[in-house]
Design a protein around this motif. Structure first.
Motif, mmCIF file in Angstrom:
data_model
loop_
_atom_site.group_PDB
_atom_site.id
_atom_site.type_symbol
_atom_site.label_atom_id
_atom_site.label_comp_id
_atom_site.label_asym_id
_atom_site.label_seq_id
_atom_site.Cartn_x
_atom_site.Cartn_y
_atom_site.Cartn_z
ATOM 1 N N ASP A 60 19.100 38.981 -17.084
ATOM 2 C CA ASP A 60 18.192 40.070 -17.447
ATOM 3 C C ASP A 60 17.365 39.748 -18.701
ATOM 4 N N ARG A 61 17.412 38.477 -19.120
ATOM 5 C CA ARG A 61 16.611 38.050 -20.269
ATOM 6 C C ARG A 61 15.873 36.767 -19.922
ATOM 7 N N ASN A 62 14.748 36.567 -20.554
ATOM 8 C CA ASN A 62 14.006 35.334 -20.328
ATOM 9 C C ASN A 62 14.563 34.243 -21.251
ATOM 10 N N LEU A 63 15.808 33.877 -20.961
ATOM 11 C CA LEU A 63 16.521 32.942 -21.820
ATOM 12 C C LEU A 63 17.169 31.881 -20.940
ATOM 13 N N PHE B 181 21.657 34.175 -18.237
ATOM 14 C CA PHE B 181 21.285 35.461 -18.831
ATOM 15 C C PHE B 181 20.209 36.081 -17.930
ATOM 16 N N VAL C 15 13.647 35.528 -27.476
ATOM 17 C CA VAL C 15 14.100 36.781 -26.888
ATOM 18 C C VAL C 15 14.525 37.708 -28.013
ATOM 19 N N LEU D 185 24.698 40.544 -25.442
ATOM 20 C CA LEU D 185 23.858 40.045 -24.334
ATOM 21 C C LEU D 185 24.626 40.226 -23.041
ATOM 22 N N LYS D 186 23.911 40.455 -21.951
ATOM 23 C CA LYS D 186 24.567 40.441 -20.632
ATOM 24 C C LYS D 186 24.560 39.000 -20.141
ATOM 25 N N GLN E 211 11.000 30.038 -25.814
ATOM 26 C CA GLN E 211 12.020 30.942 -25.289
ATOM 27 C C GLN E 211 12.540 31.829 -26.406
ATOM 28 N N THR F 67 16.747 38.226 -32.924
ATOM 29 C CA THR F 67 15.838 37.346 -32.188
ATOM 30 C C THR F 67 16.534 36.014 -31.922
ATOM 31 N N LEU G 127 16.637 41.047 -28.944
ATOM 32 C CA LEU G 127 17.614 42.060 -28.550
ATOM 33 C C LEU G 127 17.405 43.239 -29.483
#
Lengths: 80, 150
Positions: free
Chosen positions: B99-102, B97, B5, B21-22, B3, B144, B7
């Motif tokens: 809108d993120r692959n988190l 999160f 991600v 982050l959103k 995982q 990251t 930014l």
């Protein structure tokens, strides 16, 4: 700083119970998380997450419950 | 699953705003399950800006959000911010999160404490960061995040 929380706290009853038992509990359950709803002590848990799950299971959505880590000195979290 | 991600922003923006982050802050899965069985509905949450803040010991949200979304109050906590110590309400919440692959967090204690910036609704503190590895590259403007949970 005074360890007791404000009296207008909606969890005031639970906090009073915690304050009354804190010294005794700190001998056996130091750093664990106690869950108290009303006058009922649900139990002691190793972390906030398991304490919250146990609280919801025991008291549901309608009854408030306190989750409090048993510490000799109340922690102060710093935000720089 | 790795995982990781990234930014990505500009070096200037990263310096000005920090890593943002959103996040979606809502009720825990246990509460939602209980609510469903009772036919009860919570207000729907929306995405907010959250600053990844290594200077915050715990995760903080704007108090208005905790009230608006009827988060579960679980007790007061003491916070020192800007040299001042006070007691603030702690709430149980789930943070995701979308809108993120988190990977999100199902149960987090978050503290409702007024934030200095009107555009920032949340500070992601070290209680969440203890599960992440962060790489801050000021030269490229990239941050990251690697989730270390198994």
């Amino acid at each position: 700083m005074n360890d007791t929380m404000p009296t207008d706290d909606p969890l005031g009853r639970e906090l009073s119970l915690y304050d009354a038992r804190k010294q005794e509990w700190s001998r056996y359950y130091l750093n664990q998380f106690v869950v108290i709803g009303g006058n009922q002590v649900e139990g002691f848990h190793p972390d906030y997450e398991s304490a919250f799950k146990a609280g919801i299971q025991a008291f549901g959505l309608k009854q408030q419950f306190l989750i409090k880590q048993i510490c000799v000195t109340e922690p102060v979290y710093v935000v720089y | 699953m790795d995982q990781r991600v990234v930014l990505k922003t500009s070096p200037d923006e990263l310096q000005q705003q920090g890593p943002i982050l959103k996040v979606l802050i809502g009720h825990t899965p246990d509460e939602l399950e209980e609510a469903q069985s009772l036919g009860f509905e919570f207000p729907e949450s929306r995405l907010f800006n959250a600053l990844i803040d290594t200077g915050a010991a715990v995760t903080i949200i704007n108090p208005q959000l905790a009230e608006t979304y009827k988060l579960r109050y679980t007790g007061m906590e003491q916070i020192t911010a800007v040299g001042h110590t006070d007691k603030y309400r702690g709430y149980a919440a789930a943070i995701s999160f979308p809108d993120r692959n988190l990977r999100g967090f199902d149960i987090v204690r978050i503290i409702a404490c007024p934030l200095a910036s009107p555009v920032m609704s949340c500070l992601i503190g070290r209680d969440i960061l203890r599960h992440w590895e962060l790489i801050y590259n000021g030269e490229s403007g990239a941050v990251t995040i690697l989730d270390l949970r198994r």
